[in-house]
Design a protein around this motif. Structure first.
Motif, PDB file in Angstrom:
ATOM      1  N   SER A   1       0.832  -1.214   0.000  1.00 50.80           N
ATOM      2  CA  SER A   1       0.000   0.000   0.000  1.00 50.80           C
ATOM      3  C   SER A   1       0.861   1.257   0.000  1.00 50.80           C
ATOM      4  O   SER A   1       0.549   2.233  -0.693  1.00 50.80           O
ATOM      5  CB  SER A   1      -0.948   0.003   1.205  1.00 50.80           C
ATOM      6  N   VAL A   2       1.938   1.259   0.770  1.00 52.39           N
ATOM      7  CA  VAL A   2       2.810   2.437   0.843  1.00 52.39           C
ATOM      8  C   VAL A   2       3.491   2.705  -0.497  1.00 52.39           C
ATOM      9  O   VAL A   2       3.443   3.829  -1.025  1.00 52.39           O
ATOM     10  CB  VAL A   2       3.879   2.247   1.946  1.00 52.39           C
ATOM     11  N   ILE A   3       4.133   1.696  -1.055  1.00 56.38           N
ATOM     12  CA  ILE A   3       4.861   1.874  -2.313  1.00 56.38           C
ATOM     13  C   ILE A   3       3.898   2.033  -3.483  1.00 56.38           C
ATOM     14  O   ILE A   3       4.048   2.933  -4.323  1.00 56.38           O
ATOM     15  CB  ILE A   3       5.809   0.688  -2.565  1.00 56.38           C
ATOM     16  N   GLY A   4       2.883   1.168  -3.535  1.00 50.30           N
ATOM     17  CA  GLY A   4       1.951   1.199  -4.656  1.00 50.30           C
ATOM     18  C   GLY A   4       1.208   2.518  -4.766  1.00 50.30           C
ATOM     19  O   GLY A   4       1.073   3.085  -5.862  1.00 50.30           O
TER      20      GLY A   4
ATOM     21  N   ALA B   1       6.619  -5.145  -8.954  1.00 51.19           N
ATOM     22  CA  ALA B   1       6.146  -6.054  -9.995  1.00 51.19           C
ATOM     23  C   ALA B   1       4.770  -5.625 -10.503  1.00 51.19           C
ATOM     24  O   ALA B   1       4.489  -5.692 -11.709  1.00 51.19           O
ATOM     25  CB  ALA B   1       6.090  -7.479  -9.457  1.00 51.19           C
ATOM     26  N   MET B   2       3.915  -5.174  -9.596  1.00 46.43           N
ATOM     27  CA  MET B   2       2.558  -4.771  -9.957  1.00 46.43           C
ATOM     28  C   MET B   2       2.556  -3.591 -10.918  1.00 46.43           C
ATOM     29  O   MET B   2       1.692  -3.495 -11.797  1.00 46.43           O
ATOM     30  CB  MET B   2       1.782  -4.439  -8.676  1.00 46.43           C
ATOM     31  N   PHE B   3       3.530  -2.687 -10.758  1.00 45.26           N
ATOM     32  CA  PHE B   3       3.595  -1.513 -11.619  1.00 45.26           C
ATOM     33  C   PHE B   3       4.647  -1.658 -12.727  1.00 45.26           C
ATOM     34  O   PHE B   3       5.030  -0.669 -13.351  1.00 45.26           O
ATOM     35  CB  PHE B   3       3.873  -0.264 -10.778  1.00 45.26           C
ATOM     36  N   ASP B   4       5.097  -2.885 -12.943  1.00 44.84           N
ATOM     37  CA  ASP B   4       6.046  -3.180 -14.021  1.00 44.84           C
ATOM     38  C   ASP B   4       7.325  -2.358 -13.887  1.00 44.84           C
ATOM     39  O   ASP B   4       7.864  -1.834 -14.861  1.00 44.84           O
ATOM     40  CB  ASP B   4       5.406  -2.926 -15.394  1.00 44.84           C
ATOM     41  N   LEU B   5       7.812  -2.257 -12.647  1.00 41.19           N
ATOM     42  CA  LEU B   5       9.068  -1.576 -12.371  1.00 41.19           C
ATOM     43  C   LEU B   5      10.153  -2.624 -12.126  1.00 41.19           C
ATOM     44  O   LEU B   5       9.864  -3.798 -11.878  1.00 41.19           O
ATOM     45  CB  LEU B   5       8.931  -0.695 -11.121  1.00 41.19           C
ATOM     46  N   ALA B   6      11.393  -2.199 -12.173  1.00 40.56           N
ATOM     47  CA  ALA B   6      12.493  -3.107 -11.829  1.00 40.56           C
ATOM     48  C   ALA B   6      12.289  -3.604 -10.406  1.00 40.56           C
ATOM     49  O   ALA B   6      12.045  -2.811  -9.494  1.00 40.56           O
ATOM     50  CB  ALA B   6      13.820  -2.379 -11.954  1.00 40.56           C
ATOM     51  N   ILE B   7      12.367  -4.905 -10.193  1.00 41.78           N
ATOM     52  CA  ILE B   7      12.123  -5.470  -8.866  1.00 41.78           C
ATOM     53  C   ILE B   7      13.178  -4.997  -7.874  1.00 41.78           C
ATOM     54  O   ILE B   7      12.858  -4.550  -6.769  1.00 41.78           O
ATOM     55  CB  ILE B   7      12.107  -7.012  -8.910  1.00 41.78           C
TER      56      ILE B   7
ATOM     57  N   ASP C   1      13.170   2.968  -5.332  1.00 45.91           N
ATOM     58  CA  ASP C   1      13.505   4.294  -5.845  1.00 45.91           C
ATOM     59  C   ASP C   1      12.246   4.956  -6.409  1.00 45.91           C
ATOM     60  O   ASP C   1      12.158   5.284  -7.593  1.00 45.91           O
ATOM     61  CB  ASP C   1      14.586   4.196  -6.913  1.00 45.91           C
ATOM     62  N   THR C   2      11.252   5.124  -5.515  1.00 49.54           N
ATOM     63  CA  THR C   2       9.967   5.707  -5.879  1.00 49.54           C
ATOM     64  C   THR C   2       9.660   6.843  -4.907  1.00 49.54           C
ATOM     65  O   THR C   2      10.480   7.192  -4.058  1.00 49.54           O
ATOM     66  CB  THR C   2       8.845   4.653  -5.809  1.00 49.54           C
ATOM     67  N   PHE C   3       8.464   7.398  -5.007  1.00 47.85           N
ATOM     68  CA  PHE C   3       8.060   8.507  -4.157  1.00 47.85           C
ATOM     69  C   PHE C   3       8.255   8.197  -2.673  1.00 47.85           C
ATOM     70  O   PHE C   3       8.620   9.069  -1.888  1.00 47.85           O
ATOM     71  CB  PHE C   3       6.593   8.834  -4.426  1.00 47.85           C
ATOM     72  N   ALA C   4       8.021   6.954  -2.273  1.00 45.54           N
ATOM     73  CA  ALA C   4       8.069   6.578  -0.864  1.00 45.54           C
ATOM     74  C   ALA C   4       9.445   6.097  -0.403  1.00 45.54           C
ATOM     75  O   ALA C   4       9.586   5.653   0.736  1.00 45.54           O
ATOM     76  CB  ALA C   4       7.032   5.483  -0.579  1.00 45.54           C
ATOM     77  N   GLY C   5      10.449   6.186  -1.237  1.00 42.35           N
ATOM     78  CA  GLY C   5      11.755   5.646  -0.889  1.00 42.35           C
ATOM     79  C   GLY C   5      12.533   6.491   0.106  1.00 42.35           C
ATOM     80  O   GLY C   5      12.207   7.648   0.368  1.00 42.35           O
TER      81      GLY C   5
END
Length: 218
Positions: free
Chosen positions: A18-21, A103-109, A182-186
């Motif tokens: 939930s946090v990352i997604g 994986a859900m957002f098709d990003l590098a794992i 390496d996303t908004f929540a990183g």
């Protein structure tokens, strides 16, 4: 115990999803508006906390947070061996949750965060207050109205995203796992230790407070 550890790992994984997604989705839809992204992040996290605490609370106690487990250990509500097992399950679940969101957002794992602004005295103090407040909500709720704890935690974290400068990580497992996104929540890995140290300070401070004000049976 096996079911409890599975519940702790699964619940923590769902929390990180939930946090990352929501951070990824918010950033994609907000077109650079950080306030909207943070709002999406906060609402999604609060909603997920309500769900996992309500559903998995009867199984494991719904800690999903090494700081919470440590606080229960200091109160002698959980044995040392079980506490260590809980913490390990939480960390493993958190990392799995980050990878699942990628994986859900098709990003590098496999990623490493480059978010550099989460450090410094103000951020660390924010994490002390955020973590102390979370523990206050949990143990205060357990003492006064246990059935309200899922709602109290969900409301507190949703609000704390906004009234703390650190956006209220308040969880060592979450902090560590967010270093791998390496996303908004990183959070940049080099800044993780400071956040976790602040969270542990909060546990110690909260324990002293609880021992006098929120002592069971008082």
């Amino acid at each position: 115990m096996r079911l409890k550890l599975l519940a702790e790992a699964a619940g923590t994984a769902m929390l990180l999803i939930s946090v990352i997604g929501s951070g990824v989705m918010g950033a994609a839809l907000a077109d650079g508006n950080a306030a909207i992204t943070l709002l999406a992040n906060a609402i999604a996290t609060g909603c997920m906390l309500y769900v996992i605490i309500t559903v998995l609370g009867p199984v494991s106690g719904a800690h999903f947070n090494p700081a919470v487990t440590l606080a229960f250990f200091l109160r002698k509500d959980i044995a040392a061996r079980d506490a260590v097992s809980y913490m390990a399950a939480q960390v493993i679940g958190a990392v799995i949750g980050v990878w699942a969101a990628h994986a859900m957002f098709d990003l590098a794992i496999l990623q490493t965060s480059t978010t550099l602004h989460r450090t410094g005295g103000a951020q660390w103090f924010s994490e002390i207050l955020a973590t102390w407040g979370l523990l206050f909500v949990i143990f205060g709720g357990l003492k006064s109205r246990p059935e309200t704890v899922p709602t109290l935690v969900a409301l507190y974290i949703t609000g704390a995203y906004w009234f703390t400068s650190s956006t209220s990580f308040a969880n060592p497992a979450v902090t560590l796992a967010r270093g791998f996104s390496d996303t908004f929540a990183g959070i940049y890995p080099g800044h993780i230790a400071g956040f976790i140290a602040a969270q542990l300070v909060a546990v110690a401070l909260a324990h002293v407070f609880f021992a006098s004000v929120l002592r069971p049976g008082k």
